[in-house]
Design an enzyme around this catalytic site. Structure first.
Site, PDB file in Angstrom:
ATOM      1  N   LEU A  65       0.341   4.848   2.249  1.00  0.00           N
ATOM      2  CA  LEU A  65       1.561   4.888   3.070  1.00  0.00           C
ATOM      3  C   LEU A  65       2.185   6.277   3.104  1.00  0.00           C
ATOM      4  O   LEU A  65       3.118   6.526   3.859  1.00  0.00           O
ATOM      5  CB  LEU A  65       2.574   3.859   2.560  1.00  0.00           C
ATOM      6  CG  LEU A  65       2.164   2.388   2.751  1.00  0.00           C
ATOM      7  CD1 LEU A  65       3.239   1.458   2.209  1.00  0.00           C
ATOM      8  CD2 LEU A  65       1.894   2.085   4.219  1.00  0.00           C
ATOM      9  N   ASP A  83      -7.070   6.631  -6.934  1.00  0.00           N
ATOM     10  CA  ASP A  83      -7.813   6.701  -5.669  1.00  0.00           C
ATOM     11  C   ASP A  83      -7.621   8.030  -4.942  1.00  0.00           C
ATOM     12  O   ASP A  83      -6.511   8.547  -4.858  1.00  0.00           O
ATOM     13  CB  ASP A  83      -7.423   5.573  -4.731  1.00  0.00           C
ATOM     14  CG  ASP A  83      -8.215   5.643  -3.447  1.00  0.00           C
ATOM     15  OD1 ASP A  83      -9.433   5.450  -3.496  1.00  0.00           O
ATOM     16  OD2 ASP A  83      -7.621   5.946  -2.393  1.00  0.00           O
ATOM     17  N   ASN A 142     -13.867   9.389   3.009  1.00  0.00           N
ATOM     18  CA  ASN A 142     -14.390   9.421   1.659  1.00  0.00           C
ATOM     19  C   ASN A 142     -14.231   8.045   1.002  1.00  0.00           C
ATOM     20  O   ASN A 142     -13.106   7.584   0.864  1.00  0.00           O
ATOM     21  CB  ASN A 142     -13.623  10.478   0.843  1.00  0.00           C
ATOM     22  CG  ASN A 142     -14.259  10.713  -0.512  1.00  0.00           C
ATOM     23  OD1 ASN A 142     -15.366  10.263  -0.762  1.00  0.00           O
ATOM     24  ND2 ASN A 142     -13.552  11.398  -1.392  1.00  0.00           N
ATOM     25  N   ASP A 187      -8.274   0.902   3.126  1.00  0.00           N
ATOM     26  CA  ASP A 187      -8.227   2.341   2.846  1.00  0.00           C
ATOM     27  C   ASP A 187      -7.579   3.083   4.028  1.00  0.00           C
ATOM     28  O   ASP A 187      -7.978   4.197   4.379  1.00  0.00           O
ATOM     29  CB  ASP A 187      -9.616   2.905   2.544  1.00  0.00           C
ATOM     30  CG  ASP A 187      -9.537   4.266   1.854  1.00  0.00           C
ATOM     31  OD1 ASP A 187      -8.411   4.729   1.543  1.00  0.00           O
ATOM     32  OD2 ASP A 187     -10.595   4.881   1.634  1.00  0.00           O
TER      33      ASP A 187
END
Lengths: 178, 312, 442
Positions: free
Chosen positions: C65, C156, C282, C309
């Site tokens: 976000l 992540d 990625n 993602d």
């Protein structure tokens, strides 16, 4: 619907006459160079040189080729074209009389381009123009010194010169889709 | 021909031969007193170099000037990402300046492709080397040089055997050469330590050897690629000495080549690394000729892309 | 959270694709389900379902976000809007913000922003290590105990590549039933990597991101999870080899779950040949063979969930050379569309399967009891109404996201989301946001 305006014999006679005219005008073959404009001007120049050698035994007029593609003023109207060879005889052109040889004289733009191209190769004493066919419709103040045949045409017509060296036969045809 | 020259793969067999034939006619211009043709008068060629390469820039500049184009050199090194203009802003500037062709050298693979296809610019784009991708005009000048020596300067390279040695992984020259030489009918053998060959090289239209001596007796042309010393630090090979011993060209190896074979290098050379000075300056070496031929090839490319009408 | 108190009657809808029913929602709760025409419409706003499919509101376990820090790319508000329009009622906001969500303070801030927006439940993901630097553990317990009640922890964008640190993290979160969501990428094998490593990367001259760099980390992590008896979640599985390792791990009884993104279900590396960075992501887009493998794994449950993602980036980070462009693509608004296209249409997954992979299982992994519930009387009315037939070309400009890096631009895809309900309140009706965003939010 194409009409043949010159056949093999006509072309042969025309070239012989041009050879005679050139010799007469230049008073001999001594300082001459013939430069053919590709594609068909080159074999025509060679034939004129051969005829000069027959008329004046011992005369060996150098023959070259002058590609005018890079000097054309209509390059951007068509896709880029392949170049043809430019061959300057070993004797060079400086101080000589260069006879430009082309198959058809039309607008005069090719000859204009040829004069530009020639001027960057050297400084001839004089430049003449010999063409097999003059079809009229000049757009530049240019005229030929030696003409094989004047062929009146309409703008819609096409004039096609074929020479044995490139096309397998000698002829000049005229037609709307020659 | 395509509107752009981004990859050697953009060239069909006929396109490639046309470029070589055109370059051969244009080579004569370099020998004349007036080394200039009016063909591109009024057209603007921008040399957009995001990466230093004086020799390539000068070669393109000479080519454009001999065709009477206006040349603008735009050295944008260091101004790409972190500071200064983006590729897009640079492109929009060039568009506003009325560029007809952009010759681009960039450290990022695909930057010329991006420039040509992003809609930012309407000019023809010539790839003058992008990252580890391609360098098509180098491949053309190499093919030209080979053709002069191995095929009497005419036609293609059908049946000729070309061996390319060195850091294929990082070489844009190797990629373009493999593609173009294949198009022209040559057989290519790549020679490198396995670490310096890309994954998937088996799918390329060429053979691969880890041994340099084996292909030499059948090679008509041998091209040595530059190997950067920094690669050693990233463990691509153990030492300079070992690299030179296994993959360097010295007099002993050069003697394995057939009598007529030529030795090439795209430059700049690491003498003592991939090639010894003795061979680089020896009679088989055509390295200086490659540079000369570069101008004719680039004239031909600029003429064929800009000389005619834009395709509809 | 309060509901509007409105009562809705959804008529002629098919829960999980089953026989048509009417569903009555009062306040935040499903109060009645009955045969079509049998329920009381009194005082209710009636929404004719026309035989469309009713699913539990979707739950995304993997959303970027960007707030705080990169509000030029996305905000909690714009990302929430995109999520609602994609049929989501809950998203997990990844920790790689600026500042990093590695303290109770930052995760509470994100949680509050989500609650203020009120379009989806925003559950912050906590960073595993301080600043995502992979050096020492962040205060995982403090984040778990915060108002945001974090249960999913992830670095992540970066891999927890240090084996000891990963082991400790896996062990530590057991204390509060947390899970480590690993971005599996061996960093040394992927230095400056740009796209899938293979014949195409070699041809394009782009540095390769080899499958083994993902698979090696997953193999290590499932063995670590087995050794310490912890729960592991694998983010964005992209290769056939990864699928095999996870399948093996599950067969051994290792407590591992895995996700696949919509783009890895649909797109392949060939798109990189355009050098258009909208396709730079990625882990990278892989080969057709890998796409087939992740689809089959999602169908047979080896891969548990779809997670988007969703990675918004401003135009200038994508309108540039490939190798300097940012990694990532949007996903929230087209996630269900891609799952319908790649899984439902070919018969790999039925609607109950979609509900499981996109709502029930992700809520379970994230330990979010209020989401991914059955469609039954007394359950919270977190629902999405789906039209399986509607489709059309994707228009990035029509997105609610602040960014436009949509890899599906121009592609003809399903346009399934008709309405979304968050605890009985419609957030999306007729495909559009039901209420404008609060104007006071930047």
């Amino acid at each position: 619907m194409a009409t043949r305006v010159l056949d093999e014999a006509d072309i042969s006679r025309a070239l012989s006459r041009i050879a005679h005219e050139i010799l007469e005008r230049e008073k001999g073959a001594e300082h001459l160079v013939l430069m053919g404009i590709p594609s068909r001007g080159v074999p025509l120049a060679r034939r004129i040189a051969e005829r000069i050698a027959t008329i004046e035994p011992g005369a060996d007029v150098p023959v070259g080729a002058l590609d005018i593609t890079m000097y054309r003023d209509d390059l951007r109207l068509k896709p880029a074209r392949a170049l043809e060879p430019t061959v300057v005889p070993p004797e060079g052109i400086d101080g000589r009389t260069v006879v430009l040889v082309d198959d058809v004289l039309f607008s005069g733009r090719s000859v204009r381009a040829a004069l530009d191209a020639l001027s960057e190769l050297g400084r001839p004493r004089a430049v003449r123009l010999a063409v097999l066919v003059d079809r009229g419709h000049r757009e530049f103040p240019i005229r030929a010194d030696h003409v094989g045949k004047n062929v009146p045409t309409s703008l819609r017509e096409q004039v096609r010169v074929r020479v044995a060296e490139l096309d397998g036969l000698d002829e000049v045809v005229i037609g709307e889709d020659a | 021909m395509n509107r752009h020259l981004l990859s050697a793969a953009d060239l069909t067999h006929d396109d490639a031969v046309l470029v070589l034939d055109t370059a051969r006619e244009l080579a004569a211009v370099s020998g004349r007193a007036v080394k200039k043709l009016p063909t591109l008068r009024g057209r603007t060629v921008v040399n957009l170099f995001f990466e230093d390469s004086t020799r390539t820039r000068i070669s393109f500049e000479a080519a454009a000037k001999r065709l009477s184009a206006d040349v603008i050199n735009f050295s944008a090194k260091g101004s790409s990402v972190s500071k200064g203009e983006s590729l897009k802003d640079t492109a929009l500037t060039l568009q506003a300046m009325g560029a007809d062709a952009v010759v681009i050298r960039h450290s990022a693979s695909g930057a010329p492709h991006r420039l040509a296809h992003s809609g930012w610019i309407s000019a023809a784009v010539v790839n003058a080397g992008d990252g580890t991708h391609e360098h098509p005009t180098q491949a053309l000048l190499d093919a030209y040089t080979m053709r002069e020596h191995l095929a009497d300067g005419a036609g293609d390279l059908a049946g000729r055997r070309v061996t390319i040695v060195g850091d294929v992984l990082h070489s844009r020259v190797a990629r373009s050469n493999v593609l173009l030489l294949h198009t022209l009918g040559a057989h290519v053998t790549l020679v490198a330590p396995p670490t310096l060959l890309p994954v998937g090289v088996a799918t390329w239209p060429c053979e691969v050897s880890y041994d340099l001596d084996a292909p030499l007796p059948a090679s008509d042309a041998l091209m040595m690629l530059r190997v950067q010393r920094e690669r050693m630090d990233a463990a691509f090979f153990p030492s300079e000495r070992e690299y030179a011993r296994r993959y360097g060209l010295d007099a002993r190896r050069a003697a394995l080549l057939p009598e007529h074979a030529i030795v090439m290098h795209p430059g700049p050379m690491n003498r003592g690394m991939e090639i010894t000075a003795e061979v680089a300056d020896g009679p088989r070496s055509v390295i200086v000729e490659q540079v000369t031929n570069g101008v004719s090839i680039r004239m031909a490319v600029l003429y064929l892309l800009l000389g005619g009408a834009e395709p509809a | 959270m309060t509901s509007t108190g409105t009562t809705h009657l959804l008529t002629d809808v098919r829960p999980l694709g089953a026989d048509p029913v009417d569903v009555r929602i009062e306040g935040a709760t499903i109060v009645a389900i009955g045969a079509p025409g049998t329920l009381d419409a009194d005082g209710a706003r009636v929404l004719p379902g026309a035989g469309r499919v009713l699913l539990p509101g979707l739950v995304d376990l993997h959303t970027h976000l960007r707030e705080p820090g990169r509000e030029d790319a996305e905000t909690v508000a714009t990302g929430s809007a995109a999520a609602a329009r994609g049929g989501f009622t809950a998203v997990h906001a990844m920790a790689n913000t600026d500042p990093v969500a590695d303290t109770a303070g930052v995760v509470e801030q994100v949680w509050h922003l989500g609650r203020d927006t009120g379009l989806v439940d925003v559950f912050p993901v906590g960073a595993v290590t301080v600043g995502l630097r992979g050096e020492r553990l962040a205060e995982l317990g403090a984040m778990a105990d915060s108002a945001a009640a974090v249960r999913v922890f992830s670095d992540d964008g970066r891999c927890v590549s240090d084996a000891v640190l990963m082991r400790r993290a896996l062990e530590y979160v057991k204390a509060f039933d947390g899970v480590i969501a690993q971005h599996a990428q061996e960093p040394r094998l992927t230095a400056d990597a740009q796209m899938n490593e293979g014949a195409l990367s070699g041809r394009l001259g782009l540095r390769g991101w080899p499958a083994v760099a993902e698979e090696a980390i997953i193999a290590r992590d499932v063995l670590l999870a087995e050794h310490v008896g912890s729960r592991l979640h694998v983010c964005h599985v992209s290769t056939a080899g990864s699928v095999e390792i996870i399948r093996w791990a599950k067969s051994r009884g290792i407590d591992v779950t895995a996700e696949v993104t919509p783009h890895h279900l649909l797109l392949t590396e060939d798109l990189a040949a355009s050098y258009d960075p909208v396709f730079k992501v990625n882990p990278p887009l892989r080969r057709e063979h890998d796409v087939q493998a992740v689809r089959e794994a999602l169908a047979d449950g080896t891969i548990d969930i779809v997670a988007t993602d969703h990675a918004p980036h401003p135009v200038e980070d994508k309108e540039c050379e490939w190798n300097v462009a940012a990694f990532g693509m949007l996903g929230l608004e087209q996630a269900l569309a891609v799952v319908i296209e790649t899984m439902v249409a070919p018969g790999l997954l039925d609607w109950a399967g979609v509900a499981d992979r996109m709502a029930i299982a992700p809520a379970r992994i994230g330990r979010r009891a209020g989401h991914g519930r059955p469609i039954a009387v007394g359950e919270p009315a977190n629902l999405v109404l789906v039209d399986p037939q509607a489709r059309g070309p994707v228009d990035p400009a029509a997105s609610s996201s602040r960014s436009r890096n949509n890899p599906y631009a121009g592609r003809d895809l399903p346009a399934p989301v008709v309405a979304t309900f968050l605890r009985g309140r419609p957030t999306v009706l007729d495909g559009s946001l039901a209420a404008p965003l609060a104007a006071s939010r930047p």
